[in-house]
Motif scaffolding. Structure first.
Motif, PDB file in Angstrom:
ATOM      1  N   LEU A   1       8.895  11.999  -2.408  1.00  0.00           N
ATOM      2  CA  LEU A   1       8.517  11.136  -3.622  1.00  0.00           C
ATOM      3  C   LEU A   1       7.309  10.214  -3.302  1.00  0.00           C
ATOM      4  O   LEU A   1       6.748   9.831  -4.265  1.00  0.00           O
ATOM      5  CB  LEU A   1       9.924  10.522  -4.027  1.00  0.00           C
ATOM      6  CG  LEU A   1      10.944  11.529  -4.948  1.00  0.00           C
ATOM      7  CD1 LEU A   1      11.185  12.571  -4.390  1.00  0.00           C
ATOM      8  CD2 LEU A   1      12.093  10.584  -5.555  1.00  0.00           C
ATOM      9  N   MET A   2       7.561   9.477  -2.057  1.00  0.00           N
ATOM     10  CA  MET A   2       6.512   8.393  -1.854  1.00  0.00           C
ATOM     11  C   MET A   2       5.270   9.215  -1.908  1.00  0.00           C
ATOM     12  O   MET A   2       4.184   8.440  -2.602  1.00  0.00           O
ATOM     13  CB  MET A   2       6.727   7.861  -0.576  1.00  0.00           C
ATOM     14  CG  MET A   2       7.981   7.105  -0.405  1.00  0.00           C
ATOM     15  SD  MET A   2       8.420   6.543   1.217  1.00  0.00           S
ATOM     16  CE  MET A   2       9.954   5.716   1.017  1.00  0.00           C
ATOM     17  N   ASN A   3       4.859  10.144  -1.591  1.00  0.00           N
ATOM     18  CA  ASN A   3       3.689  11.099  -1.710  1.00  0.00           C
ATOM     19  C   ASN A   3       3.331  11.333  -3.078  1.00  0.00           C
ATOM     20  O   ASN A   3       1.964  11.142  -3.405  1.00  0.00           O
ATOM     21  CB  ASN A   3       3.743  12.087  -0.845  1.00  0.00           C
ATOM     22  CG  ASN A   3       2.405  12.818  -0.569  1.00  0.00           C
ATOM     23  OD1 ASN A   3       1.334  12.225  -0.201  1.00  0.00           O
ATOM     24  ND2 ASN A   3       2.163  14.018  -1.298  1.00  0.00           N
ATOM     25  N   LEU A   4       4.149  11.626  -3.759  1.00  0.00           N
ATOM     26  CA  LEU A   4       3.893  11.723  -5.210  1.00  0.00           C
ATOM     27  C   LEU A   4       3.658  10.593  -6.066  1.00  0.00           C
ATOM     28  O   LEU A   4       2.585  10.770  -6.790  1.00  0.00           O
ATOM     29  CB  LEU A   4       5.374  12.346  -5.831  1.00  0.00           C
ATOM     30  CG  LEU A   4       5.334  12.718  -7.314  1.00  0.00           C
ATOM     31  CD1 LEU A   4       4.542  13.850  -7.662  1.00  0.00           C
ATOM     32  CD2 LEU A   4       6.734  13.024  -7.803  1.00  0.00           C
ATOM     33  N   VAL A   5       4.014   9.633  -5.736  1.00  0.00           N
ATOM     34  CA  VAL A   5       3.742   8.246  -6.556  1.00  0.00           C
ATOM     35  C   VAL A   5       2.425   7.336  -5.841  1.00  0.00           C
ATOM     36  O   VAL A   5       2.109   6.414  -6.303  1.00  0.00           O
ATOM     37  CB  VAL A   5       5.149   7.517  -6.828  1.00  0.00           C
ATOM     38  CG1 VAL A   5       5.836   8.370  -7.423  1.00  0.00           C
ATOM     39  CG2 VAL A   5       5.462   6.951  -5.598  1.00  0.00           C
ATOM     40  N   ALA A   6       2.194   7.690  -4.509  1.00  0.00           N
ATOM     41  CA  ALA A   6       1.354   6.568  -3.988  1.00  0.00           C
ATOM     42  C   ALA A   6       0.282   7.334  -2.950  1.00  0.00           C
ATOM     43  O   ALA A   6      -0.047   6.647  -2.080  1.00  0.00           O
ATOM     44  CB  ALA A   6       2.346   5.690  -3.074  1.00  0.00           C
ATOM     45  N   HIS A   7       0.096   8.609  -3.250  1.00  0.00           N
ATOM     46  CA  HIS A   7      -0.698   9.393  -2.378  1.00  0.00           C
ATOM     47  C   HIS A   7      -2.067   8.469  -2.195  1.00  0.00           C
ATOM     48  O   HIS A   7      -2.647   8.727  -1.143  1.00  0.00           O
ATOM     49  CB  HIS A   7      -1.027  10.568  -2.949  1.00  0.00           C
ATOM     50  CG  HIS A   7      -1.961  11.704  -2.285  1.00  0.00           C
ATOM     51  ND1 HIS A   7      -1.454  12.098  -0.853  1.00  0.00           N
ATOM     52  CD2 HIS A   7      -3.208  11.923  -2.105  1.00  0.00           C
ATOM     53  CE1 HIS A   7      -2.334  12.993  -0.282  1.00  0.00           C
ATOM     54  NE2 HIS A   7      -3.488  12.708  -0.989  1.00  0.00           N
ATOM     55  N   SER A   8      -2.607   8.310  -3.171  1.00  0.00           N
ATOM     56  CA  SER A   8      -4.136   7.564  -2.949  1.00  0.00           C
ATOM     57  C   SER A   8      -4.142   6.320  -2.106  1.00  0.00           C
ATOM     58  O   SER A   8      -5.262   5.934  -1.622  1.00  0.00           O
ATOM     59  CB  SER A   8      -4.836   7.205  -4.327  1.00  0.00           C
ATOM     60  OG  SER A   8      -4.177   6.087  -4.880  1.00  0.00           O
ATOM     61  N   HIS A   9      -2.843   5.656  -1.877  1.00  0.00           N
ATOM     62  CA  HIS A   9      -2.887   4.333  -1.167  1.00  0.00           C
ATOM     63  C   HIS A   9      -2.439   4.827   0.379  1.00  0.00           C
ATOM     64  O   HIS A   9      -2.451   3.885   1.126  1.00  0.00           O
ATOM     65  CB  HIS A   9      -1.904   3.498  -1.746  1.00  0.00           C
ATOM     66  CG  HIS A   9      -2.117   2.921  -3.091  1.00  0.00           C
ATOM     67  ND1 HIS A   9      -2.838   2.066  -3.372  1.00  0.00           N
ATOM     68  CD2 HIS A   9      -1.769   3.549  -4.371  1.00  0.00           C
ATOM     69  CE1 HIS A   9      -2.925   1.852  -4.618  1.00  0.00           C
ATOM     70  NE2 HIS A   9      -2.152   2.723  -5.256  1.00  0.00           N
ATOM     71  N   TYR A  10      -2.107   6.025   0.553  1.00  0.00           N
ATOM     72  CA  TYR A  10      -2.063   6.289   2.051  1.00  0.00           C
ATOM     73  C   TYR A  10      -3.192   5.970   2.921  1.00  0.00           C
ATOM     74  O   TYR A  10      -4.383   6.364   2.046  1.00  0.00           O
ATOM     75  CB  TYR A  10      -1.715   7.625   2.311  1.00  0.00           C
ATOM     76  CG  TYR A  10      -0.172   7.972   2.051  1.00  0.00           C
ATOM     77  CD1 TYR A  10       0.843   8.651   3.021  1.00  0.00           C
ATOM     78  CD2 TYR A  10       0.356   7.786   0.732  1.00  0.00           C
ATOM     79  CE1 TYR A  10       2.287   8.752   2.638  1.00  0.00           C
ATOM     80  CE2 TYR A  10       1.741   7.991   0.508  1.00  0.00           C
ATOM     81  CZ  TYR A  10       2.653   8.503   1.619  1.00  0.00           C
ATOM     82  OH  TYR A  10       4.093   8.633   1.341  1.00  0.00           O
TER      83      TYR A  10
END
Length: 324
Positions: free
Chosen positions: A80-89
């Protein structure tokens, strides 16, 4: 090989020895289990969600090639974290060279490192926290209790996260699982970030610990599921080691030995992908035959172990199952 795509044909032609041959054998064994009507459990350890395994695992779920999942709390939430914040990784290819000061600097910038990938705390954790808290609170107000994965399903299917989506929803294995209401077992969920956050609310007196169902309740659920689905066998496909694998595999000796249900069938297939080699007391490095002595596998259970990086091996096996 006529119905297989280029990836499957490639590994069958060139993966002929050692770990590469074990990979092909394990893939064929998995497919044979499905063809004879067996169910399959897949366990996810480590940080497979942050490794974006969901890009192919979601399709395994959609095509009914997995029937129950056991995963760490980290894998449950990190998809879920990757789903909602991928561009910030943030990717750190030179992670082996980082000094303690550079590691501290990542912390100061709200970046929690998982090998070569940093999860952005503010965008990932906090985007989920408010919404999952609302769902926890609503359930408690209604006198309802759910498993950790069921709360995550509610969060996904409610639509409140759609405003944050940063990847194609088809690449989220959790969303694919939620759509099917696929059974999931999450042992040790309290060890995850969301588990820690939930505990903080319990300490502050804002939530009751009993609102989220426990690991013992997961085991009793799994025992019931196993008994109802083992007519044609249930296979065990383990990615990594640790509690994600150890917890669910123990359901068989529990049923057989502790409940004295001697008709309980052993797991009908076993494969483990791990980079842990056999050594002193390591569960993750234990060879499959050791599990015979614990009443988990039978003498003739098909057994495979691929000692390699799961981010390389699992996608290739899944590609084979998808005829890619």
């Amino acid at each position: 090989m006529s119905n297989k795509g280029e990836i499957s044909q490639f590994i069958q032609k060139y993966f002929l020895h050692f770990n590469s041959a074990a990979l092909v054998d394990a893939a064929k064994g998995y497919e044979e289990q499905l063809n004879k009507g067996s169910k399959m459990l897949v366990s996810l350890a480590g940080a497979m969600s942050t490794a974006e395994l969901g890009k192919i695992f979601a399709e395994i779920i959609r095509t009914d090639k997995v029937h129950i999942i056991s995963c760490t709390g980290a894998n449950l939430e990190e998809d879920l974290m990757n789903l909602v914040a991928h561009s910030h990784y943030k990717r750190v290819p030179n992670y082996r060279d980082l000094t303690p000061q550079e590691e501290w600097d990542l912390l100061e910038n709200g970046l929690n490192r998982v090998t070569d990938t940093c999860i952005p705390e503010e965008e990932a954790f906090r985007r989920l926290q408010k919404h999952i808290y609302d769902i926890w609170k609503e359930a408690e107000a209604n006198g309802e209790r759910y498993f950790p994965h069921e709360f995550m399903y509610k969060l996904l299917l409610s639509g409140v996260l759609e405003q944050y989506y940063e990847i194609d929803i088809k690449d989220s294995w959790m969303y694919a699982a939620a759509e099917k209401n696929l059974p999931i077992v999450v042992p040790g969920w309290e060890d995850s970030t969301m588990g820690n956050i939930f505990a903080s609310y319990v300490i502050k007196g804002e939530l009751k610990a009993s609102t989220v169902k426990s690991g013992i309740e997961y085991m009793t659920f799994l025992a019931d599921w196993y008994q109802k689905n083992s007519e044609n066998g249930i296979g065990f496909f383990q990615i990594g080691g640790g509690i994600a694998g150890d917890f669910p595999i123990c359901v068989v000796p529990m049923l057989y030995q502790d409940l004295e249900q001697t008709e309980t069938p052993f797991w009908s297939y076993f494969c483990q992908i791990s980079d842990s080699t056999t050594s002193y007391g390591s569960y993750s490095g234990a060879v499959p035959n050791e599990k015979i002595t614990w009443g988990k596998l039978d003498i003739d259970t098909p057994k495979f172990i691929v000692e390699s990086d799961a981010t390389i091996v699992a996608p290739l096996i899944f590609a084979y199952l998808l005829n890619m």
